[in-house]
Design an enzyme around this catalytic site. Structure first.
Site, PDB file in Angstrom:
ATOM      1  N   ARG A   1       1.117  -1.148   0.100  1.00  0.00           N
ATOM      2  CA  ARG A   1       0.263   0.499  -0.357  1.00  0.00           C
ATOM      3  C   ARG A   1       0.725   1.209   0.250  1.00  0.00           C
ATOM      4  O   ARG A   1       0.653   2.340  -0.485  1.00  0.00           O
ATOM      5  CB  ARG A   1      -0.542   0.293   1.211  1.00  0.00           C
ATOM      6  CG  ARG A   1      -2.132  -0.364   1.364  1.00  0.00           C
ATOM      7  CD  ARG A   1      -2.797  -0.985   2.621  1.00  0.00           C
ATOM      8  NE  ARG A   1      -3.190   0.099   3.253  1.00  0.00           N
ATOM      9  CZ  ARG A   1      -4.320   0.488   2.597  1.00  0.00           C
ATOM     10  NH1 ARG A   1      -5.138   0.316   2.159  1.00  0.00           N
ATOM     11  NH2 ARG A   1      -4.984   2.045   3.120  1.00  0.00           N
TER      12      ARG A   1
ATOM     13  N   ARG B   1      10.023   5.931  -3.304  1.00  0.00           N
ATOM     14  CA  ARG B   1       9.920   5.891  -4.430  1.00  0.00           C
ATOM     15  C   ARG B   1      11.877   6.666  -4.418  1.00  0.00           C
ATOM     16  O   ARG B   1      12.381   6.970  -3.538  1.00  0.00           O
ATOM     17  CB  ARG B   1       9.511   7.579  -4.053  1.00  0.00           C
ATOM     18  CG  ARG B   1       7.950   7.471  -4.069  1.00  0.00           C
ATOM     19  CD  ARG B   1       7.288   8.415  -4.892  1.00  0.00           C
ATOM     20  NE  ARG B   1       6.138   8.540  -4.676  1.00  0.00           N
ATOM     21  CZ  ARG B   1       5.353   9.128  -3.779  1.00  0.00           C
ATOM     22  NH1 ARG B   1       5.740   9.627  -2.331  1.00  0.00           N
ATOM     23  NH2 ARG B   1       3.733   8.705  -3.410  1.00  0.00           N
TER      24      ARG B   1
ATOM     25  N   ARG C   1      -9.086  -6.583  13.252  1.00  0.00           N
ATOM     26  CA  ARG C   1      -8.258  -5.480  14.277  1.00  0.00           C
ATOM     27  C   ARG C   1      -9.428  -3.931  14.202  1.00  0.00           C
ATOM     28  O   ARG C   1     -10.207  -3.573  13.495  1.00  0.00           O
ATOM     29  CB  ARG C   1      -7.251  -4.657  13.364  1.00  0.00           C
ATOM     30  CG  ARG C   1      -6.481  -6.127  13.095  1.00  0.00           C
ATOM     31  CD  ARG C   1      -5.381  -6.623  14.967  1.00  0.00           C
ATOM     32  NE  ARG C   1      -4.901  -5.791  15.646  1.00  0.00           N
ATOM     33  CZ  ARG C   1      -4.104  -6.363  16.317  1.00  0.00           C
ATOM     34  NH1 ARG C   1      -4.586  -7.324  17.198  1.00  0.00           N
ATOM     35  NH2 ARG C   1      -3.518  -4.801  16.780  1.00  0.00           N
TER      36      ARG C   1
ATOM     37  N   ARG D   1       0.140   5.630  15.723  1.00  0.00           N
ATOM     38  CA  ARG D   1       0.213   7.042  15.632  1.00  0.00           C
ATOM     39  C   ARG D   1      -0.321   7.597  16.324  1.00  0.00           C
ATOM     40  O   ARG D   1      -1.163   8.051  17.206  1.00  0.00           O
ATOM     41  CB  ARG D   1      -0.124   6.895  14.344  1.00  0.00           C
ATOM     42  CG  ARG D   1      -1.200   7.375  14.246  1.00  0.00           C
ATOM     43  CD  ARG D   1      -1.265   6.706  11.857  1.00  0.00           C
ATOM     44  NE  ARG D   1      -3.167   5.582  12.160  1.00  0.00           N
ATOM     45  CZ  ARG D   1      -3.427   4.920  11.003  1.00  0.00           C
ATOM     46  NH1 ARG D   1      -1.920   5.181  10.024  1.00  0.00           N
ATOM     47  NH2 ARG D   1      -4.358   4.542  10.496  1.00  0.00           N
TER      48      ARG D   1
ATOM     49  N   GLU E   1      -3.704   6.754  18.689  1.00  0.00           N
ATOM     50  CA  GLU E   1      -4.699   5.658  18.344  1.00  0.00           C
ATOM     51  C   GLU E   1      -3.545   3.409  18.544  1.00  0.00           C
ATOM     52  O   GLU E   1      -2.689   4.537  18.785  1.00  0.00           O
ATOM     53  CB  GLU E   1      -3.965   5.097  16.965  1.00  0.00           C
ATOM     54  CG  GLU E   1      -5.251   4.773  15.878  1.00  0.00           C
ATOM     55  CD  GLU E   1      -4.684   4.851  14.680  1.00  0.00           C
ATOM     56  OE1 GLU E   1      -5.533   6.233  13.979  1.00  0.00           O
ATOM     57  OE2 GLU E   1      -4.832   4.445  13.530  1.00  0.00           O
TER      58      GLU E   1
ATOM     59  N   TYR F   1     -10.373  -4.692   3.225  1.00  0.00           N
ATOM     60  CA  TYR F   1      -9.774  -3.874   2.974  1.00  0.00           C
ATOM     61  C   TYR F   1      -9.643  -2.484   2.135  1.00  0.00           C
ATOM     62  O   TYR F   1      -8.432  -2.322   1.594  1.00  0.00           O
ATOM     63  CB  TYR F   1      -7.850  -3.827   3.965  1.00  0.00           C
ATOM     64  CG  TYR F   1      -6.846  -2.975   3.756  1.00  0.00           C
ATOM     65  CD1 TYR F   1      -7.716  -2.116   4.219  1.00  0.00           C
ATOM     66  CD2 TYR F   1      -5.441  -3.438   4.179  1.00  0.00           C
ATOM     67  CE1 TYR F   1      -6.489  -0.706   5.097  1.00  0.00           C
ATOM     68  CE2 TYR F   1      -4.371  -2.240   4.735  1.00  0.00           C
ATOM     69  CZ  TYR F   1      -5.052  -1.489   5.529  1.00  0.00           C
ATOM     70  OH  TYR F   1      -4.428  -0.243   6.078  1.00  0.00           O
TER      71      TYR F   1
ATOM     72  N   ASP G   1      -9.977   1.233   0.721  1.00  0.00           N
ATOM     73  CA  ASP G   1      -9.605   2.329   0.558  1.00  0.00           C
ATOM     74  C   ASP G   1     -11.187   3.349   0.592  1.00  0.00           C
ATOM     75  O   ASP G   1     -12.068   2.789   0.040  1.00  0.00           O
ATOM     76  CB  ASP G   1      -8.363   2.962   0.939  1.00  0.00           C
ATOM     77  CG  ASP G   1      -8.132   3.144   0.695  1.00  0.00           C
ATOM     78  OD1 ASP G   1      -7.282   2.608   1.916  1.00  0.00           O
ATOM     79  OD2 ASP G   1      -6.225   2.558  -0.278  1.00  0.00           O
TER      80      ASP G   1
HETATM   81  N1  UDP Z   1       2.880   1.001   8.064  1.00  0.00           N
HETATM   82  C1  UDP Z   1       4.740   0.842   8.305  1.00  0.00           C
HETATM   83  N2  UDP Z   1       5.490   2.101   8.884  1.00  0.00           N
HETATM   84  C2  UDP Z   1       4.351   3.323   9.216  1.00  0.00           C
HETATM   85  C3  UDP Z   1       3.139   3.639   7.839  1.00  0.00           C
HETATM   86  C4  UDP Z   1       2.553   2.208   7.512  1.00  0.00           C
HETATM   87  O1  UDP Z   1       5.089  -0.070   8.382  1.00  0.00           O
HETATM   88  O2  UDP Z   1       4.834   3.841   9.702  1.00  0.00           O
HETATM   89  C5  UDP Z   1       2.461  -0.115   7.136  1.00  0.00           C
HETATM   90  C6  UDP Z   1       2.029  -0.792   7.882  1.00  0.00           C
HETATM   91  O3  UDP Z   1       2.023  -2.447   7.981  1.00  0.00           O
HETATM   92  C7  UDP Z   1       0.553  -0.688   7.584  1.00  0.00           C
HETATM   93  C8  UDP Z   1       1.267  -0.867   6.386  1.00  0.00           C
HETATM   94  O4  UDP Z   1       1.905  -0.351   6.337  1.00  0.00           O
HETATM   95  O5  UDP Z   1      -0.262  -1.894   7.859  1.00  0.00           O
HETATM   96  C9  UDP Z   1      -0.286   0.178   5.873  1.00  0.00           C
HETATM   97  O6  UDP Z   1      -1.052   1.196   6.012  1.00  0.00           O
HETATM   98  P1  UDP Z   1      -1.476   2.676   5.867  1.00  0.00           P
HETATM   99  O7  UDP Z   1      -0.763   4.295   6.093  1.00  0.00           O
HETATM  100  O8  UDP Z   1      -1.681   2.437   4.279  1.00  0.00           O
HETATM  101  O9  UDP Z   1      -2.762   2.423   7.147  1.00  0.00           O
HETATM  102  P2  UDP Z   1      -4.313   2.864   7.025  1.00  0.00           P
HETATM  103  O10 UDP Z   1      -3.992   4.233   6.649  1.00  0.00           O
HETATM  104  O11 UDP Z   1      -5.406   1.750   6.880  1.00  0.00           O
HETATM  105  O12 UDP Z   1      -4.141   2.749   9.154  1.00  0.00           O
END
Ligand code: UDP
Length: 380
Positions: free
Chosen positions: A173, A177, A256, A287, A313, A361, A363
């Site tokens: 996801r 880059r 989850r 976060r 969170e 999952y 978006d």
């Molecule tokens: N992820 C990570 N570190 C970060 C942010 C995301 O390892 O700082 C990984 C983690 O496995 C997460 C996945 O990337 O489940 C997808 O993150 P996303 O931000 O897409 O999750 P959401 O916003 O749906 O909670």
């Protein structure tokens, strides 16, 4: 219940609201119910101290679909917010997603070529050719250092499982880059609806300009009064959890959940960014969201706000009685879901949709695209 409806829609989130609107646009009489006391599902926002607070977690709208972007823009004006979270690993700050700023901070590399070489070196040292799980996928994309500092702790907190047991797609996801670009998404279009998501969903559910009608009732639990409610309409669209619909007859799917600790702080700026991810394994939260930065720290009239609202969170395993947020799309759950889907496909007069109804999952933009597709399939 006296009135009779063409559609009963269970759940006033994005899937339900889009489907309701599309049905009313085709002259249908629709009843939307939700067991919560508000509309908008998990994209619900409420105003606290002049700030739109994302009550069920941060939602940043992004899409590559011009159709979906035009669609949402017909219900809200979108601001120019671009998501660029910061990772905090034991006090070291890194740019996300993984890009040249991250690689420079991690290794001191300056050029894309140097960064690519460093990643290749770590991938080869780990001996990964075909990644079979999230851990191997992550190392093969960005190397072991970034995996250890920015991925492992965060992912294991968020999913409550070792990275070696999680599907690789979850980490894909995130963009990787070799450019200096902190935009978390690759999407062509991105932003936050000015005035919040609740207003946007409210406008979707307002059928005043449509040939059909939409009635909304909050605080109504479908499963608690299923027979009477189902009898009130010809067809049902169900956007709740598919396993709950069947009373967990084949076993419970895993989800989850997330818990938020939200605080108003008497200061204008707590962390200087909408999202800071705590990527170590020890900090109990994943976060912290500082909601005002989704709207550049200003109220609807452009005034700077003196206070701030933050949400810590915490991730946890779902259990009955708390809200499911994320389907755990691993092999075991995939197999169980396939059995529920078989039942669902045979369920007369009922359509299942959305993140919980389809155990996907999704978006937000994918939910909207799926709801538009379902509406076309159903209503033409
Ligand atoms: N992820 C990570 N570190 C970060 C942010 C995301 O390892 O700082 C990984 C983690 O496995 C997460 C996945 O990337 O489940 C997808 O993150 P996303 O931000 O897409 O999750 P959401 O916003 O749906 O909670």
């Amino acid at each position: 219940m006296s009135a009779h409806y063409d559609y009963l829609i269970v759940g006033a989130g994005l899937f339900g609201a889009v489907f309701a609107r599309e049905a009313a646009a085709r002259g249908k009489k629709v009843l939307v119910i939700d067991r919560r006391d508000h509309i908008a599902g998990n994209v619900y926002t409420e105003k606290i101290e002049g700030i739109q607070v994302h009550t069920y977690g941060a939602h940043i709208f992004h899409t590559n679909s011009r159709e979906v972007w035009d669609y949402v823009n017909s219900f809200a004006v979108f601001n120019r917010f671009t998501n660029s979270p910061v990772a905090n690993y034991r006090g070291e700050l890194y740019s996300l997603p993984f890009n040249m700023y991250t690689f420079n901070r991690m290794w001191g590399v300056v050029t894309p070529e140097e960064a690519a070489a460093k990643i290749a070196e770590q991938r080869e040292a780990a001996g990964i050719t075909e990644p079979r799980n999230l851990e191997e996928q992550a190392i093969s994309l960005v190397g072991t250092d970034i995996y250890e500092k920015l991925i492992k702790g965060y992912t294991e907190k968020q999913w409550g499982r070792p990275c070696s047991e999680l599907p690789a797609f979850i980490i894909r996801r995130l963009p990787v880059r070799l450019t200096f670009d902190n935009n978390y998404f690759n999407a062509l279009y991105q932003g936050i609806p000015v005035g919040g998501y609740t207003g946007m969903v409210g406008r979707m559910l307002d059928a005043a300009d449509l040939p059909g009608s939409i009635e909304v009732r909050c605080g109504v639990d479908y499963l608690g009064d299923r027979d009477a409610l189902a009898a009130s309409a010809d067809r049902v669209l169900y956007t709740g959890a598919v396993d709950e619909y069947y009373g967990y007859a084949l076993g419970a799917l895993e989800y989850r959940s997330v818990r938020f600790e939200t605080e108003v702080l008497d200061m204008p700026n707590f962390q200087g960014n909408a999202a800071v991810n705590y990527t170590d394994g020890e900090t109990p939260w994943t976060r912290i969201i500082e909601h005002k930065w989704f709207e550049f720290g200003r109220d609807g009239e452009g005034r700077e706000l003196p206070k701030t609202v933050i949400s810590r969170e915490y991730s946890s395993e779902w259990k009955p009685g708390i809200e499911p947020y994320y389907p755990v799309n691993d092999e075991k759950n995939g197999k169980l879901y396939a059995k529920y889907r078989e039942l669902a496909e045979k369920e007369a007069g009922v359509i299942f949709g959305g993140r919980l109804g389809e155990y996907r999952y999704y978006d937000m933009d994918q939910v909207i695209a799926a709801a538009l597709l379902a509406a076309r399939g159903e209503l033409g």
